[in-house]
Design an enzyme around this catalytic site. Sequence first.
Site, short mmCIF file in Angstrom:
data_model
loop_
_atom_site.label_atom_id
_atom_site.label_comp_id
_atom_site.label_asym_id
_atom_site.label_seq_id
_atom_site.Cartn_x
_atom_site.Cartn_y
_atom_site.Cartn_z
N GLY A 58 0.77 -1.23 0.00
CA GLY A 58 0.00 0.00 0.00
C GLY A 58 0.80 1.28 0.00
O GLY A 58 0.22 2.36 0.02
N GLN A 59 2.12 1.18 -0.02
CA GLN A 59 2.92 2.41 -0.01
C GLN A 59 2.58 3.27 -1.22
O GLN A 59 2.31 2.76 -2.30
CB GLN A 59 4.43 2.10 -0.02
N GLU A 60 2.62 4.56 -1.02
CA GLU A 60 2.25 5.48 -2.08
C GLU A 60 3.04 5.23 -3.36
O GLU A 60 2.51 5.30 -4.46
CB GLU A 60 2.43 6.92 -1.61
N LEU A 77 3.96 2.49 -4.55
CA LEU A 77 3.52 1.27 -5.23
C LEU A 77 2.12 1.39 -5.84
O LEU A 77 1.73 0.56 -6.65
CB LEU A 77 3.52 0.10 -4.24
#
Length: 151
Positions: free
Chosen positions: A69-71, A73
Amino acid sequence: MGLIFAKLWSFFCDQEHKVIIVGLDNAGKTTILYQFLMNEVVHTSPTIGSNVEEIVVKNTHFLMWDIGGQESLRSSWNTYYSNTEDLRKAAVLIFANKQDVKGCMTAAEISKYLTLSSIKDHPWHIQSCCALTGEGLCQGLEWMTSHIGVR
């Protein structure tokens, strides 16, 4: 005759359905996935890329893709579902996780914030849950199982 046999066969045989788990960084996606898989809390680190696991519920196989969920990605999320006709039959399940955290938004508040009632072309459901205890997760899976192939 072949069509009738195929329909009957589908009632008695295992079916596999693909599930994409997306959400913000640190939302509990991987914790939810491993609660389903092992019925216990697994200490995780941020997912880089994806985790893929198969969950079986009442002869229904769910191939679950847990996507980081990292921005940085998020721009790659569409590679998991682009050019797929099957999305027109997709049901949407939203887990309102971390309900054990004081001051968290309720499922109703999240539903209103995301304007979920505006979704008219897909069945959807929002389920309160706590990934750490497993509370609410089974109810979400039951809803998902009951809405497979609906439409």
